[in-house]
Design an enzyme around this catalytic site. Structure first.
Site, PDB file in Angstrom:
ATOM      1  N   CYS A  68       0.828  -1.229   0.062  1.00 58.69           N
ATOM      2  CA  CYS A  68      -0.059   0.013  -0.347  1.00 58.69           C
ATOM      3  C   CYS A  68       0.859   0.914  -0.361  1.00 58.69           C
ATOM      4  O   CYS A  68       1.798   1.187   0.847  1.00 58.69           O
ATOM      5  CB  CYS A  68      -1.196   0.060   1.483  1.00 58.69           C
ATOM      6  SG  CYS A  68      -1.904   1.584   1.513  1.00 58.69           S
ATOM      7  N   ASP A  78      -4.163  -4.156 -14.040  1.00 60.94           N
ATOM      8  CA  ASP A  78      -4.712  -4.264 -14.862  1.00 60.94           C
ATOM      9  C   ASP A  78      -5.396  -4.887 -15.254  1.00 60.94           C
ATOM     10  O   ASP A  78      -5.468  -5.196 -16.996  1.00 60.94           O
ATOM     11  CB  ASP A  78      -3.172  -3.358 -16.232  1.00 60.94           C
ATOM     12  CG  ASP A  78      -2.642  -2.036 -15.552  1.00 60.94           C
ATOM     13  OD1 ASP A  78      -3.585  -1.419 -15.014  1.00 60.94           O
ATOM     14  OD2 ASP A  78      -2.195  -1.582 -16.328  1.00 60.94           O
TER      15      ASP A  78
END
Length: 182
Positions: A64, A178
């Site tokens: 993160c 993606d």
């Protein structure tokens, strides 16, 4: 994605709010609880909680890029502290008991560094490592670089050979970034 520190240290009202993020239905199985922290003790306790709540696994977020998460020494900042990263995996495994423990990370912090970073993680034998195919610096601003997922698999295979691990003892490698559809 829940703060292990919050689950362990927050006053009851704050803890209740965080526990809401750990609610799930049976239709969501298999279900894995994902935690972030820089405290091995809090990670162990959060993993114990996940086990008691019936989760199917525990995931440690080491990717993160959020500044508030990194300020705590958690998330992507763990790529710069392999000793602590390994301690967190050991603590999660201790707390999770027989549940699988996984790690989500990135290809590197400011530049790709899987050759150095991933073997450190593999030393703790997580069940799975998810590679977000970008560095922390790239965030999600550039297309995912799936060649690094292949590199992660190659590194895992070399690591497994060097440590005489059998096929069933290899850490799984997942790619992330993606993905548009199945």
């Amino acid at each position: 994605f829940v703060s292990a520190d919050g689950l362990v240290l927050a006053p009851e009202e704050g803890r209740r709010k965080l526990l809401k993020h750990l609610e799930y239905s049976e239709s969501e199985r298999p279900i894995v609880a994902q935690f972030f922290t820089s405290s091995p003790d809090n990670m162990r306790k959060a993993a114990e909680l996940a086990k008691s709540l019936g989760f199917d696994g525990v995931d440690i977020n080491m990717g993160c890029p959020d500044k508030s998460v990194e300020k705590q020494g958690a998330g992507a900042s763990l790529m710069k502290n392999t000793k602590l990263a390994r301690e967190l995996i050991r603590a999660a495994k201790e707390g999770a008991g027989d549940l699988p423990v996984s790690v989500k990370t990135r290809t590197g912090y400011s530049k790709p560094d899987l050759e150095n970073w991933l073997p450190e993680i593999l030393k703790e034998d997580p069940a799975l490592v998810t590679i977000h195919a970008r560095t922390r610096k790239e965030m999600s601003k550039v297309p995912a670089r799936w060649e690094f997922v292949k590199l992660a698999v190659d590194l895992r295979n070399k690591f497994a050979l060097r440590h005489a691990q059998g096929e069933n003892e290899r850490t799984l490698i997942f790619g992330n970034g993606d993905v548009k559809d199945l």
